[in-house]
Design a protein around this motif. Sequence first.
Motif, PDB file in Angstrom:
ATOM      1  N   GLY A  95       8.272  -8.667  -8.455  1.00  0.00           N
ATOM      2  CA  GLY A  95       8.269  -7.289  -8.928  1.00  0.00           C
ATOM      3  C   GLY A  95       7.359  -6.452  -8.054  1.00  0.00           C
ATOM      4  O   GLY A  95       6.557  -6.986  -7.282  1.00  0.00           O
ATOM      5  N   ALA A  96       7.461  -5.129  -8.163  1.00  0.00           N
ATOM      6  CA  ALA A  96       6.623  -4.254  -7.335  1.00  0.00           C
ATOM      7  C   ALA A  96       6.259  -2.990  -8.113  1.00  0.00           C
ATOM      8  O   ALA A  96       6.709  -1.896  -7.782  1.00  0.00           O
ATOM      9  CB  ALA A  96       7.366  -3.899  -6.046  1.00  0.00           C
ATOM     10  N   PRO A  97       5.426  -3.132  -9.139  1.00  0.00           N
ATOM     11  CA  PRO A  97       5.086  -1.966  -9.968  1.00  0.00           C
ATOM     12  C   PRO A  97       4.142  -1.002  -9.251  1.00  0.00           C
ATOM     13  O   PRO A  97       3.142  -1.405  -8.654  1.00  0.00           O
ATOM     14  CB  PRO A  97       4.406  -2.595 -11.187  1.00  0.00           C
ATOM     15  CG  PRO A  97       3.837  -3.872 -10.675  1.00  0.00           C
ATOM     16  CD  PRO A  97       4.799  -4.357  -9.640  1.00  0.00           C
ATOM     17  N   GLU A  98       4.450   0.263  -9.334  1.00  0.00           N
ATOM     18  CA  GLU A  98       3.660   1.288  -8.670  1.00  0.00           C
ATOM     19  C   GLU A  98       2.232   1.319  -9.189  1.00  0.00           C
ATOM     20  O   GLU A  98       1.283   1.544  -8.418  1.00  0.00           O
ATOM     21  CB  GLU A  98       4.327   2.651  -8.877  1.00  0.00           C
ATOM     22  CG  GLU A  98       3.638   3.801  -8.162  1.00  0.00           C
ATOM     23  CD  GLU A  98       4.392   5.105  -8.327  1.00  0.00           C
ATOM     24  OE1 GLU A  98       3.783   6.164  -8.080  1.00  0.00           O
ATOM     25  OE2 GLU A  98       5.579   5.061  -8.711  1.00  0.00           O
ATOM     26  N   ASP A  99       2.049   1.068 -10.500  1.00  0.00           N
ATOM     27  CA  ASP A  99       0.705   1.135 -11.061  1.00  0.00           C
ATOM     28  C   ASP A  99      -0.212   0.074 -10.474  1.00  0.00           C
ATOM     29  O   ASP A  99      -1.424   0.291 -10.318  1.00  0.00           O
ATOM     30  CB  ASP A  99       0.755   1.014 -12.596  1.00  0.00           C
ATOM     31  CG  ASP A  99       1.323  -0.317 -13.057  1.00  0.00           C
ATOM     32  OD1 ASP A  99       2.224  -0.846 -12.384  1.00  0.00           O
ATOM     33  OD2 ASP A  99       0.868  -0.818 -14.100  1.00  0.00           O
ATOM     34  N   ALA A 100       0.346  -1.078 -10.126  1.00  0.00           N
ATOM     35  CA  ALA A 100      -0.473  -2.133  -9.528  1.00  0.00           C
ATOM     36  C   ALA A 100      -1.010  -1.689  -8.179  1.00  0.00           C
ATOM     37  O   ALA A 100      -2.208  -1.834  -7.887  1.00  0.00           O
ATOM     38  CB  ALA A 100       0.344  -3.408  -9.371  1.00  0.00           C
ATOM     39  N   PHE A 101      -0.147  -1.118  -7.342  1.00  0.00           N
ATOM     40  CA  PHE A 101      -0.579  -0.684  -6.014  1.00  0.00           C
ATOM     41  C   PHE A 101      -1.562   0.481  -6.114  1.00  0.00           C
ATOM     42  O   PHE A 101      -2.533   0.546  -5.361  1.00  0.00           O
ATOM     43  CB  PHE A 101       0.635  -0.306  -5.173  1.00  0.00           C
ATOM     44  CG  PHE A 101       1.600  -1.444  -4.960  1.00  0.00           C
ATOM     45  CD1 PHE A 101       1.144  -2.711  -4.638  1.00  0.00           C
ATOM     46  CD2 PHE A 101       2.965  -1.258  -5.099  1.00  0.00           C
ATOM     47  CE1 PHE A 101       2.024  -3.770  -4.451  1.00  0.00           C
ATOM     48  CE2 PHE A 101       3.858  -2.301  -4.906  1.00  0.00           C
ATOM     49  CZ  PHE A 101       3.387  -3.569  -4.585  1.00  0.00           C
ATOM     50  N   ASP A 102      -1.332   1.376  -7.054  1.00  0.00           N
ATOM     51  CA  ASP A 102      -2.266   2.490  -7.253  1.00  0.00           C
ATOM     52  C   ASP A 102      -3.650   1.970  -7.639  1.00  0.00           C
ATOM     53  O   ASP A 102      -4.666   2.458  -7.142  1.00  0.00           O
ATOM     54  CB  ASP A 102      -1.751   3.429  -8.344  1.00  0.00           C
ATOM     55  CG  ASP A 102      -0.545   4.258  -7.906  1.00  0.00           C
ATOM     56  OD1 ASP A 102      -0.311   4.341  -6.685  1.00  0.00           O
ATOM     57  OD2 ASP A 102       0.142   4.799  -8.790  1.00  0.00           O
ATOM     58  N   ARG A 103      -3.679   0.993  -8.537  1.00  0.00           N
ATOM     59  CA  ARG A 103      -4.963   0.429  -8.985  1.00  0.00           C
ATOM     60  C   ARG A 103      -5.687  -0.254  -7.835  1.00  0.00           C
ATOM     61  O   ARG A 103      -6.906  -0.118  -7.683  1.00  0.00           O
ATOM     62  CB  ARG A 103      -4.704  -0.580 -10.115  1.00  0.00           C
ATOM     63  CG  ARG A 103      -5.985  -1.072 -10.797  1.00  0.00           C
ATOM     64  CD  ARG A 103      -6.542  -0.019 -11.718  1.00  0.00           C
ATOM     65  NE  ARG A 103      -7.765  -0.471 -12.379  1.00  0.00           N
ATOM     66  CZ  ARG A 103      -8.980  -0.246 -11.910  1.00  0.00           C
ATOM     67  NH1 ARG A 103      -9.155   0.426 -10.787  1.00  0.00           N
ATOM     68  NH2 ARG A 103     -10.047  -0.676 -12.571  1.00  0.00           N
ATOM     69  N   ILE A 104      -4.952  -1.002  -7.017  1.00  0.00           N
ATOM     70  CA  ILE A 104      -5.548  -1.693  -5.869  1.00  0.00           C
ATOM     71  C   ILE A 104      -6.151  -0.684  -4.899  1.00  0.00           C
ATOM     72  O   ILE A 104      -7.257  -0.863  -4.379  1.00  0.00           O
ATOM     73  CB  ILE A 104      -4.489  -2.568  -5.167  1.00  0.00           C
ATOM     74  CG1 ILE A 104      -4.072  -3.723  -6.087  1.00  0.00           C
ATOM     75  CG2 ILE A 104      -5.015  -3.100  -3.829  1.00  0.00           C
ATOM     76  CD1 ILE A 104      -2.801  -4.423  -5.663  1.00  0.00           C
ATOM     77  N   HIS A 105      -5.437   0.407  -4.674  1.00  0.00           N
ATOM     78  CA  HIS A 105      -5.926   1.427  -3.746  1.00  0.00           C
ATOM     79  C   HIS A 105      -7.162   2.147  -4.294  1.00  0.00           C
ATOM     80  O   HIS A 105      -8.012   2.611  -3.529  1.00  0.00           O
ATOM     81  CB  HIS A 105      -4.811   2.437  -3.454  1.00  0.00           C
ATOM     82  CG  HIS A 105      -3.672   1.840  -2.677  1.00  0.00           C
ATOM     83  ND1 HIS A 105      -2.377   2.312  -2.758  1.00  0.00           N
ATOM     84  CD2 HIS A 105      -3.643   0.801  -1.806  1.00  0.00           C
ATOM     85  CE1 HIS A 105      -1.602   1.596  -1.975  1.00  0.00           C
ATOM     86  NE2 HIS A 105      -2.347   0.671  -1.392  1.00  0.00           N
ATOM     87  N   GLU A 106      -7.270   2.219  -5.616  1.00  0.00           N
ATOM     88  CA  GLU A 106      -8.423   2.894  -6.227  1.00  0.00           C
ATOM     89  C   GLU A 106      -9.741   2.254  -5.814  1.00  0.00           C
ATOM     90  O   GLU A 106     -10.743   2.946  -5.634  1.00  0.00           O
ATOM     91  CB  GLU A 106      -8.294   2.873  -7.756  1.00  0.00           C
ATOM     92  CG  GLU A 106      -7.315   3.883  -8.312  1.00  0.00           C
ATOM     93  CD  GLU A 106      -7.217   3.785  -9.826  1.00  0.00           C
ATOM     94  OE1 GLU A 106      -8.040   3.041 -10.430  1.00  0.00           O
ATOM     95  OE2 GLU A 106      -6.319   4.420 -10.411  1.00  0.00           O
ATOM     96  N   TRP A 107      -9.775   0.918  -5.713  1.00  0.00           N
ATOM     97  CA  TRP A 107     -11.028   0.263  -5.332  1.00  0.00           C
ATOM     98  C   TRP A 107     -11.110   0.002  -3.822  1.00  0.00           C
ATOM     99  O   TRP A 107     -12.039  -0.642  -3.338  1.00  0.00           O
ATOM    100  CB  TRP A 107     -11.280  -1.007  -6.138  1.00  0.00           C
ATOM    101  CG  TRP A 107     -10.487  -2.227  -5.736  1.00  0.00           C
ATOM    102  CD1 TRP A 107     -10.676  -3.002  -4.618  1.00  0.00           C
ATOM    103  CD2 TRP A 107      -9.442  -2.868  -6.474  1.00  0.00           C
ATOM    104  NE1 TRP A 107      -9.804  -4.070  -4.608  1.00  0.00           N
ATOM    105  CE2 TRP A 107      -9.032  -4.017  -5.746  1.00  0.00           C
ATOM    106  CE3 TRP A 107      -8.815  -2.605  -7.691  1.00  0.00           C
ATOM    107  CZ2 TRP A 107      -8.023  -4.877  -6.184  1.00  0.00           C
ATOM    108  CZ3 TRP A 107      -7.815  -3.456  -8.116  1.00  0.00           C
ATOM    109  CH2 TRP A 107      -7.418  -4.566  -7.371  1.00  0.00           C
ATOM    110  N   GLY A 108     -10.141   0.514  -3.062  1.00  0.00           N
ATOM    111  CA  GLY A 108     -10.186   0.381  -1.610  1.00  0.00           C
ATOM    112  C   GLY A 108      -9.524  -0.860  -1.067  1.00  0.00           C
ATOM    113  O   GLY A 108      -9.688  -1.187   0.127  1.00  0.00           O
ATOM    114  N   GLY A 109      -8.773  -1.575  -1.917  1.00  0.00           N
ATOM    115  CA  GLY A 109      -8.070  -2.761  -1.457  1.00  0.00           C
ATOM    116  C   GLY A 109      -6.740  -2.419  -0.810  1.00  0.00           C
ATOM    117  O   GLY A 109      -6.267  -1.284  -0.881  1.00  0.00           O
TER     118      GLY A 109
END
Length: 330
Positions: free
Chosen positions: A105-119
């Motif tokens: 799967g590729a949920p947008e919220d997961a990628f947004d959360r990862i980017h929030e902490w700089g990952g």
Amino acid sequence: MSIDFTFGGRVKVPLIVAPMFLTSNPPMAIAACSRGVIGSYPAHATRTREVFADWLVETEEGLSKLENPAPYAVNLVVHPTNERYPGDLELCAKHKVPVILTSKGAPEDAFDRIHEWGGVAFHDVASARHAEKAVEAGADAVIAVCAGAGGHTGTINPFALVNEIREVTDKPIILAGGMSTGRDILAAQAMGASMGYFGTRFIATEECLADENQQRVMIECSAKDVFFSAALDGAPANWLRPTLIEAGLNPDEIPAYSAGMSVINPKKMDGRYTRIKSAGHGVGMIKSVERTADLCDQIIKEYHAAKRDFAATLASPERSLSTASLETSE
């Protein structure tokens, strides 16, 4: 988002040691990072979220004792069927895990959360359509899982898959499937990939969780012993033929695919992850049990030697096939 795949010079060779279920662990990841290779492990390989939290602390403490180590990565199954996913994601956020390897799967919220902490988020794909959906959701790069990968695998030849992905996105590609040497990494780059992704090659290492019997089988096997089937657990996967036989299954009676994927007796599959082992086509390159750090050093040497050899080939007409020589041979 532009990615520096050297991570500020900390990555010495463009390679990720893939997260392997019931095999990868913090000591293996730390050892890889110590040599400038991205080490990883799957969150779901731990029995509980508390154990996963301990793994993250162990990894950070281990890396803190090293000088300029490569970053580490964690694999998260981001599909709704993974009940641990939300909590595991928040643990990764708490520890600011630098690289997240997402799958299923590729949920947008997961990628947004990862980017929030700089990952950064690298997502598993097995087709151009998978890649397109992952990029649309916000993945920073795609991991092209090709035919020949260990465990649950893609089914498309790497040349074909990379070319098809390139038609739908210019995002970085990390190539996975049957790779095991430094020369393979250079070949992946020549195809247009940014990094290689090795799993099987690291199973026979001192730090990993594989037992002596599994490592013995890995050393004894070659690519011809890899058996492909989606009939064991419903997903396309590569398994080691000798371990199927040891578990009481006859590979000659197991189809590649079957309607309903119910041909295997569930009782025989109860211990599939403890008795039946998987491996990719690169298993034949395993010759002995090695320290992870030593194996990384070897791969780095192979990679730089391959770069020198290839540069010499391109620079020397005698070492390459010219148009004239092709015409002569016809």
